[in-house]
Design a protein around this motif. Sequence first.
Motif, PDB file in Angstrom:
ATOM      1  N   CYS A 136       4.674   5.660  -2.094  1.00 48.79           N
ATOM      2  CA  CYS A 136       6.134   5.565  -2.063  1.00 48.79           C
ATOM      3  C   CYS A 136       6.715   6.634  -1.123  1.00 48.79           C
ATOM      4  N   ALA A 137       6.237   7.870  -1.254  1.00 43.39           N
ATOM      5  CA  ALA A 137       6.732   8.959  -0.392  1.00 43.39           C
ATOM      6  C   ALA A 137       6.358   8.706   1.070  1.00 43.39           C
ATOM      7  N   LEU A 138       5.132   8.208   1.303  1.00 42.14           N
ATOM      8  CA  LEU A 138       4.690   7.953   2.684  1.00 42.14           C
ATOM      9  C   LEU A 138       5.496   6.821   3.314  1.00 42.14           C
ATOM     10  N   THR A 139       5.811   5.813   2.525  1.00 42.62           N
ATOM     11  CA  THR A 139       6.618   4.701   3.026  1.00 42.62           C
ATOM     12  C   THR A 139       7.983   5.216   3.473  1.00 42.62           C
ATOM     13  N   ARG A 140       8.529   6.108   2.666  1.00 42.22           N
ATOM     14  CA  ARG A 140       9.827   6.730   2.960  1.00 42.22           C
ATOM     15  C   ARG A 140       9.804   7.403   4.341  1.00 42.22           C
ATOM     16  N   LEU A 141       8.628   7.903   4.737  1.00 40.75           N
ATOM     17  CA  LEU A 141       8.506   8.653   5.984  1.00 40.75           C
ATOM     18  C   LEU A 141       7.763   7.876   7.063  1.00 40.75           C
ATOM     19  N   GLY A 142       7.541   6.566   6.806  1.00 43.36           N
ATOM     20  CA  GLY A 142       6.934   5.708   7.820  1.00 43.36           C
ATOM     21  C   GLY A 142       5.469   5.978   8.083  1.00 43.36           C
ATOM     22  N   LEU A 143       4.754   6.451   7.068  1.00 46.05           N
ATOM     23  CA  LEU A 143       3.340   6.804   7.256  1.00 46.05           C
ATOM     24  C   LEU A 143       2.409   6.100   6.268  1.00 46.05           C
ATOM     25  N   GLU A 144       2.887   5.019   5.667  1.00 46.81           N
ATOM     26  CA  GLU A 144       2.118   4.388   4.588  1.00 46.81           C
ATOM     27  C   GLU A 144       0.741   3.932   5.038  1.00 46.81           C
ATOM     28  N   GLU A 145       0.609   3.584   6.323  1.00 45.12           N
ATOM     29  CA  GLU A 145      -0.686   3.099   6.792  1.00 45.12           C
ATOM     30  C   GLU A 145      -1.718   4.205   6.982  1.00 45.12           C
ATOM     31  N   ARG A 146      -1.279   5.451   6.880  1.00 41.00           N
ATOM     32  CA  ARG A 146      -2.181   6.593   7.108  1.00 41.00           C
ATOM     33  C   ARG A 146      -2.764   7.162   5.830  1.00 41.00           C
ATOM     34  N   ILE A 147      -2.479   6.541   4.707  1.00 33.55           N
ATOM     35  CA  ILE A 147      -2.776   7.151   3.400  1.00 33.55           C
ATOM     36  C   ILE A 147      -4.234   7.593   3.239  1.00 33.55           C
TER      37      ILE A 147
END
Length: 232
Positions: free
Chosen positions: A128-139
Amino acid sequence: MTGPLLQARGLRKTFGKGQAAFEALQGVSLDIQEGDTTAIVGPSGSGKSTLMHLLAGLDVPTAGAVEYRGRPLSAASPSELDRIRNTEFGFVFQHFHLDEAASVLENVAMPLTIAGMAPDERRARVACALTRLGLEERIDERAGVLSGGQKQRVALARAIVNRPRVVFADEPTGALDQATGHTVTDLMFDLNLTEGITLVIVTHANDLAERCSQQFRIVDGALTRPLRTAVA
Ligand SMILES: Nc1ncnc2c1ncn2[C@@H]1O[C@H](COP(=O)(O)OP(=O)(O)O)[C@@H](O)[C@H]1O
Ligand SMILES: [Mg+2]
């Protein structure tokens, strides 16, 4: 809540003893209201990081007091202070302070791990936090392979993963090129606007400081007059 979110009164900080004693802060007082964006500016070595550390309860003043939500930080027990720093405050530093060998997930989850959250729930919150910052694919990537701007966005995700009231940032754009710095800055102000997160930002960047609702300039451990004060 009435009254400021953070209040500093007569903060002094002395490093060292006797002949070697150095007064890094010489009586700093300021108020930060919930939802404010506050810039702390000033020359290198003037006491900006020291002030931020005291406001965030990362260090204790030699004299004076910091109140958070109307209560002195000095009155909090060690475990209460840990809880405040881990769940109510988020931190961003110039050089990211990531574990480069660990995954993005592990880095961002760090405050949740400390708080004892179960792994499944952690992953959902991190996503959720990564999506907020446009990095969800890097998890699942290793933090060390990311660019500087991406690393700072990971650090920002870590700062907000516990949904804090305040994000403290010490020269968050200091290690980034201008365009990347702007992206990170925009994301921080967006968090302020959409989630009401209070920002306390130490910076050398004029454009960043100018966007804040109030600016404090510190020279030789003392505030000069406020450059601009938030209007209600
Ligand atoms: N842990 C420490 N021990 C001794 N001196 C310190 C320590 N931390 C900071 N200082 C000194 O206090 C002054 C202010 O430091 P700092 O707050 O880091 O400045 P800034 O962030 O504005 O560059 C500097 O002269 C620095 O050398
Ligand atoms: Mg500093």
